[in-house]
Design a protein around this motif. Structure first.
Motif, PDB file in Angstrom:
ATOM      1  N   CYS A 216       2.321  24.238 -35.352  1.00 35.64           N
ATOM      2  CA  CYS A 216       1.560  24.156 -36.595  1.00 35.64           C
ATOM      3  C   CYS A 216       2.070  22.981 -37.398  1.00 35.64           C
ATOM      4  O   CYS A 216       3.119  22.390 -37.083  1.00 35.64           O
ATOM      5  CB  CYS A 216       1.693  25.455 -37.393  1.00 35.64           C
ATOM      6  N   ARG A 219      -1.847  17.717 -36.321  1.00 34.17           N
ATOM      7  CA  ARG A 219      -3.192  17.676 -35.752  1.00 34.17           C
ATOM      8  C   ARG A 219      -3.163  17.210 -34.304  1.00 34.17           C
ATOM      9  O   ARG A 219      -3.874  17.742 -33.467  1.00 34.17           O
ATOM     10  CB  ARG A 219      -4.090  16.765 -36.591  1.00 34.17           C
ATOM     11  N   ARG A 220      -2.323  16.231 -33.983  1.00 38.50           N
ATOM     12  CA  ARG A 220      -2.221  15.702 -32.623  1.00 38.50           C
ATOM     13  C   ARG A 220      -0.922  16.201 -31.984  1.00 38.50           C
ATOM     14  O   ARG A 220       0.140  16.041 -32.560  1.00 38.50           O
ATOM     15  CB  ARG A 220      -2.251  14.173 -32.619  1.00 38.50           C
ATOM     16  N   CYS A 249      -3.466  16.593 -27.001  1.00 37.39           N
ATOM     17  CA  CYS A 249      -4.376  17.631 -27.470  1.00 37.39           C
ATOM     18  C   CYS A 249      -4.556  17.506 -28.981  1.00 37.39           C
ATOM     19  O   CYS A 249      -3.713  16.942 -29.683  1.00 37.39           O
ATOM     20  CB  CYS A 249      -3.863  19.018 -27.095  1.00 37.39           C
ATOM     21  N   LEU A 250      -5.700  18.025 -29.489  1.00 36.65           N
ATOM     22  CA  LEU A 250      -6.016  18.046 -30.911  1.00 36.65           C
ATOM     23  C   LEU A 250      -6.172  19.487 -31.355  1.00 36.65           C
ATOM     24  O   LEU A 250      -6.761  20.311 -30.638  1.00 36.65           O
ATOM     25  CB  LEU A 250      -7.306  17.270 -31.188  1.00 36.65           C
ATOM     26  N   VAL A 251      -5.659  19.778 -32.508  1.00 37.97           N
ATOM     27  CA  VAL A 251      -5.803  21.126 -33.059  1.00 37.97           C
ATOM     28  C   VAL A 251      -6.193  20.997 -34.534  1.00 37.97           C
ATOM     29  O   VAL A 251      -5.993  19.959 -35.168  1.00 37.97           O
ATOM     30  CB  VAL A 251      -4.491  21.931 -32.932  1.00 37.97           C
ATOM     31  N   LYS A 252      -6.788  22.037 -35.061  1.00 37.35           N
ATOM     32  CA  LYS A 252      -7.095  22.076 -36.478  1.00 37.35           C
ATOM     33  C   LYS A 252      -5.793  22.244 -37.238  1.00 37.35           C
ATOM     34  O   LYS A 252      -5.052  23.194 -37.025  1.00 37.35           O
ATOM     35  CB  LYS A 252      -8.027  23.242 -36.777  1.00 37.35           C
ATOM     36  N   LYS A 253      -5.549  21.288 -38.106  1.00 35.59           N
ATOM     37  CA  LYS A 253      -4.262  21.303 -38.801  1.00 35.59           C
ATOM     38  C   LYS A 253      -4.162  22.537 -39.677  1.00 35.59           C
ATOM     39  O   LYS A 253      -5.084  22.874 -40.411  1.00 35.59           O
ATOM     40  CB  LYS A 253      -4.114  20.048 -39.653  1.00 35.59           C
ATOM     41  N   LYS A 254      -3.073  23.211 -39.568  1.00 35.17           N
ATOM     42  CA  LYS A 254      -2.827  24.399 -40.387  1.00 35.17           C
ATOM     43  C   LYS A 254      -1.394  24.371 -40.881  1.00 35.17           C
ATOM     44  O   LYS A 254      -0.513  23.816 -40.232  1.00 35.17           O
ATOM     45  CB  LYS A 254      -3.085  25.671 -39.581  1.00 35.17           C
TER      46      LYS A 254
END
Length: 327
Positions: A216, A219-220, A249-254
């Protein structure tokens, strides 16, 4: 006259009967002497019966009778096994040692030699003066051995080698300078052994997207997957492929749990640091101000002292009213 003839016949008959008795008594004495082992020829432990002249006449059970020649005389000897050049035969009556064939040095029976005399070579239990076609004689072994190929040191036949010449590798009865495909040289055994190629298992699932060990607050990131080595390769086998892979990979930043508290602590630390810095700067500025004031005061004192000295010097140059002299 007739009476005298009858008396003479009776005397002769009695003498003959006496001589026969003596002869029969002597024979029975010799037989008893042989059976009881009273003579010196029975000192050999394996004898069952014996005589002074011929040694053992019979042996104890399971022993072999062997005749040893001493000059013109043969002496019977009882042995547990027959000497070289003889083979043992057993029968209900007696066990005897029989001489091997003249060309045999030792034998199993009369038709099967196990070692030949010098000048003969063993082949299939026979001692031959020349070896069959396709074979050569070995003087050291006194045997007929197969004629090996040029690369072979020892062989079963011309097509099957059991030991190659130095520097060559053996494989399935043949000798090689370079091992065939899918085989590799074994310098310790001097053999061509099968190559072993690397084997790996299936890929694992991709790991969660992460960055610097966190999942967490970014984003990258990157994902990874791995697989296990099931079989390590031999020195010349196919090497192992990659056992791990990485991809972006990309993730929704949290926001990470507890991140706000960390941010607040960080801001407080920053504020405190700024305050400390400002306080230190104020102290340094006040110190510099004091130093400037002190320096200014010292300059003023020095000027006053200088002016005072100048005035005193001017006064000393004026004329004194007492002596009227100019100083």
């Amino acid at each position: 006259m007739q009476l005298q003839l009858i008396s003479f016949v009776l005397i002769i008959w009695n003498c003959m009967d006496y001589t026969g008795c003596q002869s029969h008594s002597s024979s029975r004495h010799r037989q008893h002497k042989a059976m009881t082992g009273a003579s010196s020829g029975c000192q050999q432990g394996g004898c069952l019966t014996c005589s002074d002249y011929n040694g053992c006449l019979s042996c104890k059970p399971r022993l072999f009778m062997h005749l040893e020649r001493i000059g013109m005389k043969q002496i019977g000897v009882c042995m547990t096994s027959c000497p070289p050049g003889f083979y043992g035969t057993r029968s209900p009556e007696r066990n005897t040692c029989t001489k091997c064939r003249s060309e045999c040095d030792s034998c199993f029976n009369k038709n099967f030699c196990t070692r030949c005399r010098a000048g003969f070579y063993l082949h299939l239990g026979k001692c031959l003066d020349s070896c069959p076609v396709g074979m050569v004689h070995s003087d050291a072994q006194r045997e007929c051995v197969p004629r090996c190929s040029a690369e072979c040191e020892l062989c079963v036949n011309s097509d099957t080698c059991t030991q190659c010449r130095p520097g060559l590798y053996q494989l399935d009865g043949s000798c090689y300078h370079i091992c065939p495909d899918d085989y590799e040289p074994n310098d310790k055994l001097m053999e061509c052994t099968s190559q072993v190629h690397c084997e790996v298992g299936e890929w694992s699932e991709w790991s969660p997207c992460s960055r610097s060990g966190r999942t967490c607050g970014f984003r990258r990131g990157q994902e990874t997957r791995t697989r296990q080595i099931l079989q390590y390769p031999s020195p010349f086998g196919n090497p192992c492929p990659e056992i791990s892979e990485v991809k972006d990979c990309l993730v929704k930043k949290k926001r990470c749990p507890g991140a706000q508290r960390k941010t607040d602590r960080k801001e407080r630390r920053n504020r405190n640091n700024r305050k400390d810095k400002e306080s230190q700067e104020g102290r340094r500025e006040r110190k510099r101000e004091r130093e400037r004031n002190r320096d200014a005061g010292e300059d003023s004192d020095n000027r006053n002292k200088t002016e005072h000295r100048h005035r005193r010097g001017h006064d000393s140059q004026t004329v004194s009213p007492k002596d009227g002299l100019v100083q």
